[in-house]
Design an enzyme around this catalytic site. Structure first.
Site, PDB file in Angstrom:
ATOM      1  N   ALA A  46     -16.701   4.353   4.618  1.00  0.00           N
ATOM      2  CA  ALA A  46     -15.933   5.348   4.474  1.00  0.00           C
ATOM      3  C   ALA A  46     -14.327   5.113   4.845  1.00  0.00           C
ATOM      4  CB  ALA A  46     -16.326   6.514   5.601  1.00  0.00           C
ATOM      5  N   LYS A  95       0.750  -1.201   0.021  1.00  0.00           N
ATOM      6  CA  LYS A  95      -0.113  -0.031  -0.019  1.00  0.00           C
ATOM      7  C   LYS A  95       1.024   1.256  -0.120  1.00  0.00           C
ATOM      8  CE  LYS A  95      -4.507   0.997   0.481  1.00  0.00           C
ATOM      9  NZ  LYS A  95      -5.714   0.077   0.316  1.00  0.00           N
ATOM     10  N   ASP A 139     -22.859  10.835   5.458  1.00  0.00           N
ATOM     11  CA  ASP A 139     -21.648  11.013   4.680  1.00  0.00           C
ATOM     12  C   ASP A 139     -20.860  12.540   5.442  1.00  0.00           C
ATOM     13  OD1 ASP A 139     -19.841  10.288   1.936  1.00  0.00           O
ATOM     14  OD2 ASP A 139     -19.387  12.246   2.580  1.00  0.00           O
TER      15      ASP A 139
HETATM   16  N1  PHE Z   1      -7.909   0.257  -3.172  1.00  0.00           N
HETATM   17  C1  PHE Z   1      -8.431  -0.757  -3.432  1.00  0.00           C
HETATM   18  C2  PHE Z   1      -8.298  -1.942  -2.463  1.00  0.00           C
HETATM   19  O1  PHE Z   1      -8.212  -1.659  -1.165  1.00  0.00           O
HETATM   20  C3  PHE Z   1      -8.428  -1.129  -4.908  1.00  0.00           C
HETATM   21  C4  PHE Z   1      -6.922  -1.890  -5.294  1.00  0.00           C
HETATM   22  C5  PHE Z   1      -6.825  -3.230  -5.043  1.00  0.00           C
HETATM   23  C6  PHE Z   1      -6.053  -0.954  -5.339  1.00  0.00           C
HETATM   24  C7  PHE Z   1      -5.604  -3.924  -5.726  1.00  0.00           C
HETATM   25  C8  PHE Z   1      -4.803  -1.522  -6.063  1.00  0.00           C
HETATM   26  C9  PHE Z   1      -4.721  -3.360  -6.074  1.00  0.00           C
HETATM   27  O2  PHE Z   1      -8.824  -2.804  -2.525  1.00  0.00           O
END
Ligand code: PHE
Length: 348
Positions: A237, A78, A203
């Site tokens: 959210a 991430k 929201d």
């Molecule tokens: N951000 C989204 C998630 O958490 C979508 C995502 C999946 C982005 C895989 C990149 C890779 O699932």
């Protein structure tokens, strides 16, 4: 930041600071056991840089579990771009390009995609500087926003949870509280209304709520209200909404939403179980975006294969609910065991 890394079980983190925008850039690679890591880029303001790094590391771990349970040949990572506040368009562009260069240095061991605060247009920008960005706009050769398919997966998951309690997945008259009506929450509200559910929304952006009330005839509550009397509470959210303090105040039978890292800590899964609330583990129910991005762009799937993957979210949850009942464990634990067994087995 040292403590954040010390308390994390991931592979590595890339940390940089951009003086021009006064932003921290983090990329956390949690695990590549099942394949190269992937996970979205979150652009957001945090109280401290360490909070941004912590979010990146914990979200990266959630991605590892998400990929494993969804059966996708990917690891978890991430990115967090921790900005001091709203950036000018030029500064935002500068920051995204710097992030793209950071992603590029990882040589494909991590690919990014959209997440809270970023869109397909941002992926177009990143992709101009690194091939490792999923979710570009269709005009630029990508599969577009993954959010509508995330919503389909959550919808399938809600039906599975309702079926587990009612013996029937029908949503007619079922009361669903959707907290957060952004890119995922809004299409989810549309599907729920079409299925005959009685929907309550909230929201932080008042105009969004007004729009949904007008468009779908739903009712609304203030953004800080959680104790809505409903069948399904769907947090769509940000995460960290379920804690030891919150569980006793909930007035729902099911928690099933799109947000990542819904539980403040691991024990909250057991707390929900003890309160008689059926919890659809976040990393299982919100895998629709990953199925969309990895399916279309990584595995060359067509829309039927992606749709089948989204249906699979409901099937997987049904199994997890049954296993949890049979073994007297929380659904969170049951889901973690599925992920950990796949991780132990290694790539298939
Ligand atoms: N951000 C989204 C998630 O958490 C979508 C995502 C999946 C982005 C895989 C990149 C890779 O699932």
């Amino acid at each position: 930041m040292h403590e954040v890394l010390r308390d994390w079980d991931g592979e590595n983190a890339l940390i940089s600071y951009d003086a021009r925008t006064q932003s921290h850039l983090f990329i956390a690679v949690h695990s590549r056991r099942l394949g190269p890591a992937a996970g979205g880029t979150r652009l957001k303001t945090y109280p401290t840089p360490a909070d941004g790094l912590r979010d990146a590391t914990l979200l990266a771990r959630a991605m590892t579990y998400k990929m494993a349970v969804a059966g996708l040949p990917m690891g978890g990572g991430k990115s967090v771009l921790a900005v001091p506040g709203e950036l000018s368009p030029a500064d935002r562009l500068h920051l995204l390009i710097r992030h793209a260069h950071n992603v590029a240095t990882l040589n494909g061991s991590y690919s990014t995609g959209p997440d809270v605060g970023t869109t397909s247009l941002d992926m177009d920008v990143l992709h101009a500087h690194t091939p490792y960005a999923f979710g570009r706009s269709p005009a630029r050769g990508g599969s577009g926003s993954s959010a509508p398919d995330t919503a389909v997966g959550v919808f399938n998951g809600i039906r599975a949870a309702v079926a587990h309690l009612n013996g029937d997945p029908a949503l007619d008259g079922v009361r669903v509280f959707v907290q957060g009506c952004g890119a995922v929450g809004e299409p989810l509200v549309g599907m729920l209304v079409d299925a005959g559910a009685v929907v309550v929304v909230s929201d932080v952006v008042a105009e969004r709520v007004e729009m949904l009330v007008r468009k779908y005839g739903v009712t609304s509550v203030a953004p800080d209200v959680l104790d809505v009397d409903c069948d399904v509470y769907s947090p769509c959210a940000l995460g960290q909404v379920i804690s030891a303090d919150v569980v006793p105040t909930l007035r729902c039978r099911i928690v099933a939403g799109a947000a990542n890292n819904v539980l403040v800590d691991h024990e909250d899964g057991a707390r929900l179980q003890q309160a008689g609330i059926l919890y659809a583990p976040d990393f299982v129910i919100n895998a629709g975006g990953a199925i969309h991005l990895i399916g279309y762009e990584g595995l060359g799937w067509d829309s039927e294969q992606v749709a089948a993957g989204l249906v699979g979210i409901g099937d997987t949850l049904a199994q997890i609910f049954t296993t949890a009942d049979d073994q007297g464990i929380s659904t969170e634990q049951a889901a973690e065991r599925v992920a950990e067994a796949r991780l132990a087995a290694g790539p298939s």
